[in-house]
Write a protein that holds these residues in place. Sequence first.
Motif, short mmCIF file in Angstrom:
data_model
loop_
_atom_site.label_atom_id
_atom_site.label_comp_id
_atom_site.label_asym_id
_atom_site.label_seq_id
_atom_site.Cartn_x
_atom_site.Cartn_y
_atom_site.Cartn_z
N TYR A 1 35.60 35.01 39.05
CA TYR A 1 35.41 36.17 39.94
C TYR A 1 34.21 37.07 39.64
N ALA A 2 33.20 36.30 39.02
CA ALA A 2 31.92 37.13 38.86
C ALA A 2 31.02 36.77 39.98
N ASP A 3 30.25 37.78 40.39
CA ASP A 3 29.15 37.52 41.53
C ASP A 3 27.72 37.72 41.07
N SER A 4 27.14 36.88 40.88
CA SER A 4 25.63 36.95 40.34
C SER A 4 24.69 37.72 41.51
N LYS A 5 25.19 37.39 42.86
CA LYS A 5 24.42 37.82 44.03
C LYS A 5 24.17 39.16 44.04
N SER A 6 25.34 40.16 43.71
CA SER A 6 25.47 41.33 43.67
C SER A 6 25.00 41.76 42.14
N TYR B 1 20.91 44.99 50.14
CA TYR B 1 21.57 45.64 49.06
C TYR B 1 22.98 45.18 48.82
N PRO B 2 23.19 43.96 48.27
CA PRO B 2 24.36 43.25 47.88
C PRO B 2 25.15 43.90 46.85
N GLU B 3 24.31 44.87 46.09
CA GLU B 3 25.05 45.67 45.04
C GLU B 3 26.22 46.59 45.53
N TYR B 4 25.87 47.16 46.85
CA TYR B 4 26.88 47.93 47.65
C TYR B 4 27.55 47.53 48.81
N TYR B 5 26.93 46.60 49.54
CA TYR B 5 27.56 46.39 50.67
C TYR B 5 27.87 44.81 50.78
N GLY B 6 28.33 44.54 49.64
CA GLY B 6 29.08 42.82 49.31
C GLY B 6 30.58 43.00 49.85
N LYS B 7 31.22 42.26 49.81
CA LYS B 7 32.76 42.11 50.01
C LYS B 7 33.30 42.20 48.67
N ASN B 8 34.64 42.95 48.60
CA ASN B 8 35.41 42.88 47.37
C ASN B 8 35.92 41.26 46.89
N ILE B 9 35.97 41.26 45.77
CA ILE B 9 36.55 39.83 45.23
C ILE B 9 38.00 40.50 44.30
N TRP B 10 38.92 39.63 45.04
CA TRP B 10 40.16 40.13 44.37
C TRP B 10 40.93 38.97 43.78
N PRO B 11 41.31 38.88 42.36
CA PRO B 11 41.94 37.92 41.86
C PRO B 11 43.52 37.49 42.28
N SER B 12 43.54 37.33 43.51
CA SER B 12 44.76 37.18 44.11
C SER B 12 45.72 36.02 43.73
N GLU B 13 44.85 35.01 43.28
CA GLU B 13 45.38 33.59 43.08
C GLU B 13 45.80 33.69 41.25
N THR B 14 45.38 34.66 40.78
CA THR B 14 45.78 34.50 39.23
C THR B 14 47.10 35.25 38.87
N ALA B 15 48.18 34.36 38.82
CA ALA B 15 49.42 35.20 38.46
C ALA B 15 49.54 36.29 37.32
N GLU B 16 48.58 36.04 36.26
CA GLU B 16 48.67 37.09 35.35
C GLU B 16 48.38 38.66 35.64
N VAL B 17 47.72 38.54 36.87
CA VAL B 17 47.07 39.82 37.56
C VAL B 17 47.55 40.06 39.03
N LYS B 18 48.93 39.59 39.16
CA LYS B 18 49.13 39.43 40.71
C LYS B 18 49.13 40.88 41.36
N ASP B 19 49.34 41.96 40.73
CA ASP B 19 49.23 43.25 41.33
C ASP B 19 47.89 44.21 41.26
N PHE B 20 46.83 43.31 40.94
CA PHE B 20 45.72 43.90 40.76
C PHE B 20 44.81 44.56 41.63
N GLU B 21 44.96 44.13 42.96
CA GLU B 21 44.20 44.62 44.11
C GLU B 21 45.05 45.97 44.52
N HIS B 22 46.49 45.79 44.78
CA HIS B 22 47.08 47.17 44.83
C HIS B 22 46.97 48.14 44.14
#
Length: 347
Positions: free
Chosen positions: A71-76, A119-140
Amino acid sequence: MATVAHNSNVTLTPEGAVSISYNELVSSPLTLTSSIEKAFGSHPDSLGIVIKLLKLAYRFADLDPKISERYADSKSRYSFGWSHGKEIMNGKPDTMKGSYYANPVVDEPNVSAQLRDAYPEYYGKNIWPSETAEVKDFEHAFKDLGRFVFRVGCQLAVACQPFASSYLSDASLSLSDLISSSQTVKARLLHYFPPSPENPLPAEDEAIDSWCGFHLDHSLLTGLCSALYLRKNPTGEPSVVQSPSPSSGLYIRTRGGALTKVSIPIDCLAFQTGEALELATAGRLRATPHCVRVGAAADAENISRETFALFMQPNVDQQLSATEDFGQFSKRIFDEHYKDEAAGAAP
């Protein structure tokens, strides 16, 4: 510098931070000018922070690095998703804390492809750990808290307006509009790792910024939640505990240079000013220098610190000074704290 008359209507915490009730902020923001000036102005004893209100951070940071690094994004420049050991603080990679970044207000900013690429630091798309069961409520949970802090921050910006308006480079601008219409809002969920053999506390003379180095936020306003301290248990969930030491926690420097420890009550939010606001007001509203200390204690190596910050700032094309807009200013700050991994040096 501002000359501030003592006003009986200004309520202070024991540390000297200005306290504003949420009801008063919502119902009569324009009556709070004295409180705003006391909190954010240039008077020598101004703290720059207004007191006003975590296990998912722990759970994510406790994941196998092979999972979290997905879930790391070097581009941003690690401004979306997970970031650990990428930011340069005190001249070296910061491995004492891990951060998860996202825009809680909008998942994918509605801007041109040219701006998104620039400006990828601001205008990129959110990344959510939706497929990781340990943090399934993370996005909400992330969005719920982020949007709440954002709403309160917009109300606070209304209260700041009478004090700030005559000092903005464009007097017709509204701080509330700059924040509420922006697509650059960014939240940071923070996990401060306990001291370890790789990052030990010194036997004596612990630095005041041992958990996070002194710095300025580059926002207009930053909203902060009360920190949560957790003790790792060999089996099961971590336990909520007190801070490792009375000296643990957030420290700021007042406008006069005094060092002050600020404790945010559990039912409050705190707001502090960022460098973008200082630039836009020619220094009348000053950015808040701050850091975090571990606090030496017998049990410190088992205790982590969790918190959440929301950075409220304008769109990249907003002029801050005669020479810089917010995009140019941000690039300069990012260049100081992140390396160009492809080139192996700061761009």
